[in-house]
Design a protein around this motif. Sequence first.
Motif, PDB file in Angstrom:
ATOM      1  N   ALA A 146      47.691-150.583 -34.143  1.00  0.00           N
ATOM      2  CA  ALA A 146      48.807-150.216 -35.531  1.00  0.00           C
ATOM      3  C   ALA A 146      48.261-148.722 -35.839  1.00  0.00           C
ATOM      4  CB  ALA A 146      48.449-151.213 -36.652  1.00  0.00           C
ATOM      5  N   ASP A 147      47.483-147.844 -35.767  1.00  0.00           N
ATOM      6  CA  ASP A 147      47.133-146.386 -36.087  1.00  0.00           C
ATOM      7  C   ASP A 147      47.603-145.983 -34.243  1.00  0.00           C
ATOM      8  OD1 ASP A 147      45.994-147.534 -38.694  1.00  0.00           O
ATOM      9  OD2 ASP A 147      43.961-147.171 -37.953  1.00  0.00           O
ATOM     10  N   THR A 148      47.867-145.980 -33.896  1.00  0.00           N
ATOM     11  CA  THR A 148      48.059-145.241 -32.698  1.00  0.00           C
ATOM     12  C   THR A 148      49.511-143.980 -33.109  1.00  0.00           C
ATOM     13  OG1 THR A 148      47.952-146.792 -31.624  1.00  0.00           O
ATOM     14  CG2 THR A 148      49.465-145.478 -31.093  1.00  0.00           C
ATOM     15  N   PRO A 149      50.151-144.232 -34.148  1.00  0.00           N
ATOM     16  CA  PRO A 149      51.336-142.587 -33.898  1.00  0.00           C
ATOM     17  C   PRO A 149      50.524-141.926 -35.084  1.00  0.00           C
ATOM     18  CG  PRO A 149      52.646-145.429 -34.457  1.00  0.00           C
ATOM     19  CD  PRO A 149      51.341-145.556 -34.981  1.00  0.00           C
ATOM     20  N   ARG A 150      49.413-143.251 -35.617  1.00  0.00           N
ATOM     21  CA  ARG A 150      49.126-141.730 -36.388  1.00  0.00           C
ATOM     22  C   ARG A 150      47.870-141.295 -36.078  1.00  0.00           C
ATOM     23  NH1 ARG A 150      44.195-141.908 -38.348  1.00  0.00           N
ATOM     24  NH2 ARG A 150      43.301-143.140 -37.991  1.00  0.00           N
ATOM     25  N   LEU A 151      47.419-141.777 -35.114  1.00  0.00           N
ATOM     26  CA  LEU A 151      46.472-140.643 -34.423  1.00  0.00           C
ATOM     27  C   LEU A 151      47.155-140.028 -33.637  1.00  0.00           C
ATOM     28  CD1 LEU A 151      44.264-144.001 -33.660  1.00  0.00           C
ATOM     29  CD2 LEU A 151      43.757-141.604 -35.395  1.00  0.00           C
ATOM     30  N   ALA A 152      48.364-140.099 -32.698  1.00  0.00           N
ATOM     31  CA  ALA A 152      49.066-139.121 -31.970  1.00  0.00           C
ATOM     32  C   ALA A 152      49.088-138.361 -33.014  1.00  0.00           C
ATOM     33  CB  ALA A 152      50.020-140.587 -31.249  1.00  0.00           C
ATOM     34  N   ALA A 153      49.382-138.657 -33.687  1.00  0.00           N
ATOM     35  CA  ALA A 153      50.885-137.117 -34.713  1.00  0.00           C
ATOM     36  C   ALA A 153      49.537-136.268 -35.130  1.00  0.00           C
ATOM     37  CB  ALA A 153      51.531-137.808 -35.998  1.00  0.00           C
ATOM     38  N   GLU A 154      47.488-137.103 -35.289  1.00  0.00           N
ATOM     39  CA  GLU A 154      46.533-136.237 -35.952  1.00  0.00           C
ATOM     40  C   GLU A 154      46.112-135.147 -34.628  1.00  0.00           C
ATOM     41  OE1 GLU A 154      42.655-136.331 -37.617  1.00  0.00           O
ATOM     42  OE2 GLU A 154      44.087-138.120 -38.329  1.00  0.00           O
ATOM     43  N   TRP A 155      46.072-136.451 -33.425  1.00  0.00           N
ATOM     44  CA  TRP A 155      45.649-135.981 -32.169  1.00  0.00           C
ATOM     45  C   TRP A 155      47.187-134.711 -31.858  1.00  0.00           C
ATOM     46  CZ3 TRP A 155      46.090-138.361 -25.956  1.00  0.00           C
ATOM     47  CH2 TRP A 155      44.677-137.277 -25.745  1.00  0.00           C
ATOM     48  N   ALA A 156      48.184-134.777 -31.681  1.00  0.00           N
ATOM     49  CA  ALA A 156      49.340-133.093 -31.262  1.00  0.00           C
ATOM     50  C   ALA A 156      48.772-132.388 -32.078  1.00  0.00           C
ATOM     51  CB  ALA A 156      50.235-133.679 -31.345  1.00  0.00           C
ATOM     52  N   ARG A 157      47.774-132.147 -33.210  1.00  0.00           N
ATOM     53  CA  ARG A 157      48.153-130.595 -33.298  1.00  0.00           C
ATOM     54  C   ARG A 157      46.750-129.862 -33.268  1.00  0.00           C
ATOM     55  NH1 ARG A 157      49.016-134.830 -38.018  1.00  0.00           N
ATOM     56  NH2 ARG A 157      46.852-134.940 -38.836  1.00  0.00           N
ATOM     57  N   ALA A 158      46.293-130.587 -32.057  1.00  0.00           N
ATOM     58  CA  ALA A 158      44.964-129.827 -31.067  1.00  0.00           C
ATOM     59  C   ALA A 158      46.170-128.423 -30.656  1.00  0.00           C
ATOM     60  CB  ALA A 158      44.419-131.036 -30.649  1.00  0.00           C
ATOM     61  N   GLU A 159      45.218-127.510 -30.710  1.00  0.00           N
ATOM     62  CA  GLU A 159      44.971-126.095 -30.169  1.00  0.00           C
ATOM     63  C   GLU A 159      45.538-126.577 -29.088  1.00  0.00           C
ATOM     64  OE1 GLU A 159      42.516-122.962 -30.266  1.00  0.00           O
ATOM     65  OE2 GLU A 159      42.062-123.907 -32.068  1.00  0.00           O
ATOM     66  N   GLU A 160      44.963-126.985 -28.382  1.00  0.00           N
ATOM     67  CA  GLU A 160      44.462-126.459 -26.834  1.00  0.00           C
ATOM     68  C   GLU A 160      45.942-127.270 -26.486  1.00  0.00           C
ATOM     69  OE1 GLU A 160      40.568-127.014 -28.183  1.00  0.00           O
ATOM     70  OE2 GLU A 160      41.982-127.638 -28.736  1.00  0.00           O
ATOM     71  N   PHE A 161      46.501-128.062 -27.088  1.00  0.00           N
ATOM     72  CA  PHE A 161      47.600-128.442 -26.468  1.00  0.00           C
ATOM     73  C   PHE A 161      48.730-127.505 -26.616  1.00  0.00           C
ATOM     74  CE2 PHE A 161      46.077-133.665 -27.396  1.00  0.00           C
ATOM     75  CZ  PHE A 161      46.639-133.790 -26.151  1.00  0.00           C
ATOM     76  N   ALA A 173      36.991-138.020 -32.611  1.00  0.00           N
ATOM     77  CA  ALA A 173      37.414-137.363 -34.272  1.00  0.00           C
ATOM     78  C   ALA A 173      38.028-137.924 -35.102  1.00  0.00           C
ATOM     79  CB  ALA A 173      37.533-135.786 -34.011  1.00  0.00           C
ATOM     80  N   ALA A 174      39.239-137.760 -34.184  1.00  0.00           N
ATOM     81  CA  ALA A 174      40.611-138.777 -35.577  1.00  0.00           C
ATOM     82  C   ALA A 174      40.426-139.316 -35.396  1.00  0.00           C
ATOM     83  CB  ALA A 174      41.700-138.228 -34.545  1.00  0.00           C
ATOM     84  N   ILE A 175      39.927-140.618 -34.416  1.00  0.00           N
ATOM     85  CA  ILE A 175      39.534-142.148 -34.545  1.00  0.00           C
ATOM     86  C   ILE A 175      38.604-142.250 -35.965  1.00  0.00           C
ATOM     87  CG2 ILE A 175      38.386-144.067 -33.972  1.00  0.00           C
ATOM     88  CD1 ILE A 175      40.300-143.378 -31.344  1.00  0.00           C
ATOM     89  N   ALA A 176      37.611-141.470 -36.211  1.00  0.00           N
ATOM     90  CA  ALA A 176      36.309-141.229 -36.615  1.00  0.00           C
ATOM     91  C   ALA A 176      36.870-140.422 -37.625  1.00  0.00           C
ATOM     92  CB  ALA A 176      34.947-140.392 -35.694  1.00  0.00           C
ATOM     93  N   GLY A 177      38.193-140.057 -37.915  1.00  0.00           N
ATOM     94  CA  GLY A 177      38.388-139.381 -39.993  1.00  0.00           C
ATOM     95  C   GLY A 177      37.029-138.115 -39.448  1.00  0.00           C
ATOM     96  N   GLY A 178      36.385-137.112 -38.727  1.00  0.00           N
ATOM     97  CA  GLY A 178      35.628-136.453 -39.317  1.00  0.00           C
ATOM     98  C   GLY A 178      36.336-135.125 -38.291  1.00  0.00           C
ATOM     99  N   THR A 223      53.848-129.684 -29.079  1.00  0.00           N
ATOM    100  CA  THR A 223      53.566-131.222 -28.827  1.00  0.00           C
ATOM    101  C   THR A 223      53.534-131.742 -30.267  1.00  0.00           C
ATOM    102  OG1 THR A 223      51.755-130.194 -27.368  1.00  0.00           O
ATOM    103  CG2 THR A 223      51.917-132.679 -27.904  1.00  0.00           C
ATOM    104  N   ARG A 224      54.078-133.612 -29.267  1.00  0.00           N
ATOM    105  CA  ARG A 224      54.474-134.184 -31.178  1.00  0.00           C
ATOM    106  C   ARG A 224      53.449-135.730 -30.397  1.00  0.00           C
ATOM    107  NH1 ARG A 224      60.993-135.259 -30.350  1.00  0.00           N
ATOM    108  NH2 ARG A 224      59.559-135.550 -28.817  1.00  0.00           N
ATOM    109  N   GLY A 225      53.212-135.904 -31.390  1.00  0.00           N
ATOM    110  CA  GLY A 225      52.611-136.822 -31.698  1.00  0.00           C
ATOM    111  C   GLY A 225      53.931-137.968 -30.856  1.00  0.00           C
ATOM    112  N   GLU A 226      54.907-138.519 -31.153  1.00  0.00           N
ATOM    113  CA  GLU A 226      55.321-139.233 -30.195  1.00  0.00           C
ATOM    114  C   GLU A 226      55.528-139.021 -29.180  1.00  0.00           C
ATOM    115  OE1 GLU A 226      58.901-137.006 -32.861  1.00  0.00           O
ATOM    116  OE2 GLU A 226      56.378-137.577 -33.051  1.00  0.00           O
TER     117      GLU A 226
END
Length: 165
Positions: free
Chosen positions: A114-129, A55-60, A133-136
């Motif tokens: 090149a979007d890996t850091p941004r995607l990881a930061a967004e993904w880290a916000r998932a409540e299941e983590f 979903a983060a990759i798709a922007g939705g 949990t940090r993007g890095e």
Amino acid sequence: MGVPTDYFHAPDATTVARAVDAADGYPVVGGVCPAFVGVEAKGIDPDVLLGQLVAAIAGGPWRPGLVAQSIVWPTTRPPGPQGPEDDDDPWATGPWVVELDSATRDALAGADPADTPRLAAEWARAEEFGDGTRGEDLAPLVAELLDLARRARDRGERLYCWSSL
């Protein structure tokens, strides 16, 4: 994040089922019976957490069923509505292997590294983590999953997920 979960690519479900049968259900990535090259992603289930990365990759937004999948193993018929009849049934505790849909593979494969850091930061916000949990911390896993999907796409193969309790 304690459930053993491995992602890998393979030519087809039959090849995967044979390898898992030969390994008596043990992991087929790394470990005792390495049949495939893949990514060990402890606790990253395909339904929710991988779906949130897609979903983060798709922007939705994430939604149930975003990552479509089909059962590859066990090859026995799934239990009925009452669930497995005994604790030794592989449907009770696994392992299980599912084939992910090509849309998931292509979404992961099409993400710009090149979007890996941004995607990881967004993904880290998932409540299941959970908190902390940090993007890095997730960025190396994101990079591995994107690379795995690119290799699968480039070879015309599918992505699979092995997991067990």
